[in-house]
Design an enzyme around this catalytic site. Structure first.
Site, short mmCIF file in Angstrom:
data_model
loop_
_atom_site.label_atom_id
_atom_site.label_comp_id
_atom_site.label_asym_id
_atom_site.label_seq_id
_atom_site.Cartn_x
_atom_site.Cartn_y
_atom_site.Cartn_z
N HIS A 57 87.74 36.34 156.96
CA HIS A 57 87.84 37.33 157.96
C HIS A 57 86.87 36.90 159.31
CE1 HIS A 57 88.35 42.02 158.90
NE2 HIS A 57 88.19 41.33 160.01
N LEU A 60 87.89 34.46 165.94
CA LEU A 60 87.58 33.44 166.81
C LEU A 60 87.74 33.70 168.44
CD1 LEU A 60 88.35 30.22 164.65
CD2 LEU A 60 86.25 31.19 165.25
N ARG A 61 88.63 34.57 168.68
CA ARG A 61 88.84 35.11 170.09
C ARG A 61 89.68 34.12 170.96
NH1 ARG A 61 87.85 40.01 168.40
NH2 ARG A 61 85.56 40.54 168.64
N ASP A 151 94.69 43.16 161.63
CA ASP A 151 93.17 43.60 161.47
C ASP A 151 92.66 44.04 163.00
OD1 ASP A 151 90.51 43.93 160.43
OD2 ASP A 151 89.95 42.69 161.89
N HIS A 231 87.19 44.76 154.72
CA HIS A 231 85.82 45.15 155.05
C HIS A 231 85.66 46.61 154.17
CE1 HIS A 231 88.45 46.49 158.01
NE2 HIS A 231 88.03 45.51 159.12
N ASP A 304 83.80 39.35 158.84
CA ASP A 304 84.29 40.11 160.10
C ASP A 304 83.53 39.52 161.48
OD1 ASP A 304 86.00 41.81 161.71
OD2 ASP A 304 84.81 43.56 160.85
N HIS A 308 81.34 39.40 170.93
CA HIS A 308 81.63 40.01 172.30
C HIS A 308 80.66 39.55 173.29
CE1 HIS A 308 84.76 43.00 170.86
NE2 HIS A 308 83.77 43.48 169.71
#
Ligand SMILES: [Zn+2]
Length: 435
Positions: A57, A60-61, A151, A231, A304, A308
């Protein structure tokens, strides 16, 4: 290809240290006082050897939010954390809901050279929960997708969830569910409980997670398919998963490092670095999660990792983005919460952070034993190291770590991906040096 001789490393708990010879991408020999010619000798006295870690999980954006992370920076962070394979979540822009997008992410992973990237396919088109995505085409693509997840959002329509479970059976796939009943969590800002009551923040009740898990284990049993629960964060969820496993149903689950260590008391600071979904829960939940990971009810630790940029986190609690980075601190948090508490030995850590997640994702080249002839996917970890977490030194592009300034034990000394050192002496390898 560079060869290595690792001297005096601890492979199994309590056993005498061994030497490991790595050449041509595989473990060539293991033994005491090995006589083998190698390009690089590594003194591993005091270091623990683990199979390369596998994350089920990771966000990687890329594509779409390269200001937060790219496949390159994310896999560099993964290597620094001891990972040799990560599953990249589908909530990118565009969403990874077609063969084209998952192949793009897979190729970027191959090009990075730091860590294998296994894309996760979206369950539904655009993560909108309405219409199944091209699950078969994503599986048949070069990326060979076997794990599907919306997710960030829950597949809350029971009929869509049932269809997805039925569909992935054909190729031994698994649906990884973000268990969050949407109506019960409207406006949720943190765990619903005493602290949310005192702070006057909207609550995310445990039952919103538990009710979806209960429904999904029943659906998975009904269609005879594999379900993975992302999670897990509450003591009640653990009880449902324990019950489902006792029934013999093919249900697996993961817990994040932050849910093993942090509680909702931290939200009193109003620091958005602690804002995450599912939210930090109570100390009783944390203890139940640790116990469940120790006894195998929870199969795996998954980060997870949710990078940001500063502008999405350095703001008021209510408008801040949810999520925290975690690849580079995962093993240290597990050492502190599971090993130093006596709940797991290092073999147990290898099982929960490498063997089992690789099996859940059906990654054949990862999660293998540290044995002669196996691919040399390895981590050398220094459990005696003590240091203060400084996210400014991280490889990830983002800095939203909840552990800033905290003393955490242990440090990755070296990571090998198929015999190539991606990290050596704690430093990332130069990209040009990666085979
Ligand atoms: Zn999630």
């Amino acid at each position: 290809m560079v060869s290595y001789l690792i001297r005096n490393a601890q492979i199994l708990d309590g056993a005498a240290p061994q030497d490991i010879h790595i050449a041509d991408g595989v473990i060539k020999a293991i033994g005491a006082g090995l006589e083998a010619a190698a390009d690089i000798d590594i003194d591993a006295h005091g270091l623990v050897v683990l199979p390369g870690l596998v994350d089920l999980h990771t966000h990687l954006r890329e594509p779409g939010r390269e200001d937060a992370e790219t496949v390159l920076t994310g896999t560099q962070a993964a290597a620094r954390g001891g990972f040799t394979a990560v599953h990249a979540m589908a909530n990118t822009f565009p969403v990874a809901d077609t063969a084209g997008v998952v192949e793009q992410v897979w190729r970027l992973g191959q090009e990075s050279g730091y860590c294998d990237v296994q894309p996760v396919g979206a369950v539904t088109v655009g993560l909108e929960g309405k219409q199944l995505a091209e699950l078969g085409a994503m599986h048949d693509s070069a990326a060979g997708v076997r794990v599907f997840s919306d997710d960030g959002k829950c597949v809350d329509d029971a009929v869509i969830m049932r269809r997805a479970l039925e569909y992935v059976k054909a190729f031994d796939g698994v649906v990884a569910q973000h268990a969050q009943e949407p109506r019960l969590t409207e406006g949720a800002q943190m765990n619903e409980g005493q602290v949310s009551g005192e702070l006057g923040l909207g609550g995310w009740p445990a039952v919103a997670e538990e009710s979806i898990i209960a429904r999904d284990v029943l659906l998975a049993a009904h269609v005879g398919s594999r379900l993975h629960v992302c999670h897990v964060s509450t003591a009640g969820s653990v009880e449902i998963i324990r019950w489902a496993k006792a029934k013999g149903w093919d249900v697996t689950a993961e817990v994040t490092p932050h849910h093993l260590l942090l509680t909702d008391e931290l939200v009193r600071s109003y620091d958005p670095v602690y804002k995450v979904n599912p939210p930090l829960r109570t100390a009783a939940d944390v203890m139940a999660l640790r116990k469940a990971l120790a006894d195998g009810t929870i199969d795996a630790v998954a980060t997870d990792h949710a990078p940001h940029p500063a502008e999405d986190k350095d703001c008021e609690w209510a408008v801040a983005a949810m999520g925290m980075v975690g690849l580079e601190t995962a093993l240290s948090v597990v050492q502190q919460t599971m090993v130093e508490t006596g709940l797991l030995k290092w073999e147990g850590v290898a099982d929960r952070m490498s063997h089992r997640p690789a099996r859940i994702g059906r990654l054949s080249g990862h999660g293998r034993p540290v044995s002669v002839g196996e691919p040399a996917n390895l981590v050398l970890f220094d459990p005696a190291y003590r240091g203060t977490v400084n996210p400014d030194s991280f490889a990830t592009r983002s800095r939203n770590s909840p552990y800033r300034g905290l003393d955490l034990p242990g440090r990755v000394h070296a990571t090998f991906l198929r015999g190539v050192a991606t990290v050596l002496a704690g430093e990332l390898a130069e990209r040009g040096g990666l085979a």
